[in-house]
Design an enzyme around this catalytic site. Structure first.
Site, PDB file in Angstrom:
ATOM      1  N   HIS A  99       0.897  -1.367  -0.001  1.00 43.56           N
ATOM      2  CA  HIS A  99      -0.102   0.059  -0.049  1.00 43.56           C
ATOM      3  C   HIS A  99       0.790   1.187   0.081  1.00 43.56           C
ATOM      4  O   HIS A  99       2.143   1.288   0.458  1.00 43.56           O
ATOM      5  CB  HIS A  99      -0.867   0.227   1.377  1.00 43.56           C
ATOM      6  CG  HIS A  99      -0.330  -0.285   2.451  1.00 43.56           C
ATOM      7  ND1 HIS A  99       0.274  -1.331   2.984  1.00 43.56           N
ATOM      8  CD2 HIS A  99       0.000   0.675   3.429  1.00 43.56           C
ATOM      9  CE1 HIS A  99       0.853  -1.283   4.088  1.00 43.56           C
ATOM     10  NE2 HIS A  99       0.830  -0.026   4.433  1.00 43.56           N
ATOM     11  N   HIS A 101       0.840   5.372   1.208  1.00 44.65           N
ATOM     12  CA  HIS A 101       0.171   6.277   2.060  1.00 44.65           C
ATOM     13  C   HIS A 101       0.438   7.626   1.252  1.00 44.65           C
ATOM     14  O   HIS A 101       1.461   8.004   0.792  1.00 44.65           O
ATOM     15  CB  HIS A 101       1.104   6.362   3.389  1.00 44.65           C
ATOM     16  CG  HIS A 101       1.022   5.105   4.337  1.00 44.65           C
ATOM     17  ND1 HIS A 101       0.140   5.201   5.373  1.00 44.65           N
ATOM     18  CD2 HIS A 101       1.733   4.033   4.400  1.00 44.65           C
ATOM     19  CE1 HIS A 101       0.463   3.846   5.973  1.00 44.65           C
ATOM     20  NE2 HIS A 101       1.360   3.244   5.426  1.00 44.65           N
TER      21      HIS A 101
HETATM   22  P1  AMP Z   1       1.967   0.328   7.393  1.00 45.18           P
HETATM   23  O1  AMP Z   1       2.252   0.581   8.662  1.00 45.18           O
HETATM   24  O2  AMP Z   1       2.376   0.989   6.441  1.00 45.18           O
HETATM   25  O3  AMP Z   1       1.664  -1.110   7.091  1.00 45.18           O
HETATM   26  O4  AMP Z   1       0.320   0.913   7.387  1.00 45.18           O
HETATM   27  C1  AMP Z   1      -0.736   0.288   7.714  1.00 45.18           C
HETATM   28  C2  AMP Z   1      -1.994   1.315   7.549  1.00 45.18           C
HETATM   29  O5  AMP Z   1      -3.245   0.486   7.458  1.00 45.18           O
HETATM   30  C3  AMP Z   1      -1.880   2.006   8.852  1.00 45.18           C
HETATM   31  O6  AMP Z   1      -1.866   3.307   8.717  1.00 45.18           O
HETATM   32  C4  AMP Z   1      -3.368   1.637   9.597  1.00 45.18           C
HETATM   33  O7  AMP Z   1      -4.148   2.928  10.147  1.00 45.18           O
HETATM   34  C5  AMP Z   1      -4.156   1.449   8.274  1.00 45.18           C
HETATM   35  N1  AMP Z   1      -5.130   0.316   8.140  1.00 45.18           N
HETATM   36  C6  AMP Z   1      -5.121  -0.959   9.008  1.00 45.18           C
HETATM   37  N2  AMP Z   1      -6.329  -1.659   8.993  1.00 45.18           N
HETATM   38  C7  AMP Z   1      -6.992  -0.523   8.060  1.00 45.18           C
HETATM   39  C8  AMP Z   1      -8.395  -0.796   7.733  1.00 45.18           C
HETATM   40  N3  AMP Z   1      -9.327  -1.717   7.978  1.00 45.18           N
HETATM   41  N4  AMP Z   1      -9.234   0.204   7.151  1.00 45.18           N
HETATM   42  C9  AMP Z   1      -8.241   1.378   6.854  1.00 45.18           C
HETATM   43  N5  AMP Z   1      -6.907   1.492   7.109  1.00 45.18           N
HETATM   44  C10 AMP Z   1      -6.470   0.617   8.012  1.00 45.18           C
END
Ligand code: AMP
Ligand code: ZN
Length: 137
Positions: A99, A101
């Site tokens: 993903h 950001h």
């Molecule tokens: P990372 O630390 O780069 O793996 O980012 C994971 C991101 O996914 C974090 O910013 C979380 O807040 C976000 N996240 C986790 N679960 C969900 C969800 N169900 N819907 C939207 N965002 C999510």
């Protein structure tokens, strides 16, 4: 992939606050935003991280980034934006489905994204650059 929450969100099996979707990806608002408007682009076909992604898919995915960034900027009125992508636990990745950001930034906000600047010894940067350059495939 079974038991991957981002596969389920990206493919619409779990509802999300979607701001863009095409055949390759879905962009949603992050559930725990660093700032309001913080969004994440999820690839639809499971891929754990950038090391596993082919260049052609990466090209299609990253072509979405400018228009989503522009829309978030216009909607939030942010002054700047961090666009980043974590790969592996050492880099802060917590959901192991690729993903990207989009973090809106405002002058003098308290969002922390950064590092302490380091330094190279004499000749070290050139040697490392040469080593990496030889491994770019
Ligand atoms: P990372 O630390 O780069 O793996 O980012 C994971 C991101 O996914 C974090 O910013 C979380 O807040 C976000 N996240 C986790 N679960 C969900 C969800 N169900 N819907 C939207 N965002 C999510
Ligand atoms: Zn997945």
């Amino acid at each position: 992939m079974d038991n991957c929450i981002f596969c389920k969100i990206a493919n619409g099996e779990i509802p999300s606050a979607t701001i863009f979707e095409n055949e390759d990806c879905r962009v949603i608002l992050d559930i725990a935003p660093a700032a309001k408007g913080h969004a994440i682009l999820l690839v639809k076909k499971h891929c754990p991280n950038i090391f596993e992604m082919d260049a052609e898919t990466a090209g299609r995915i990253f072509s979405v980034v400018p228009k989503v960034a522009a829309a978030i900027k216009e909607a939030t009125g942010c002054d700047g934006m961090n666009i980043l992508q974590n790969n592996g636990p050492a880099a802060g990745q917590t959901v192991f489905h690729l993903h990207i950001h989009f973090i809106p930034r405002f002058d003098n906000d308290k969002v922390a994204v950064g590092w302490k600047p380091g330094a190279y010894e004499e000749g070290e940067a050139a040697a490392l650059a040469e080593k990496i350059a030889a491994l770019v495939k």
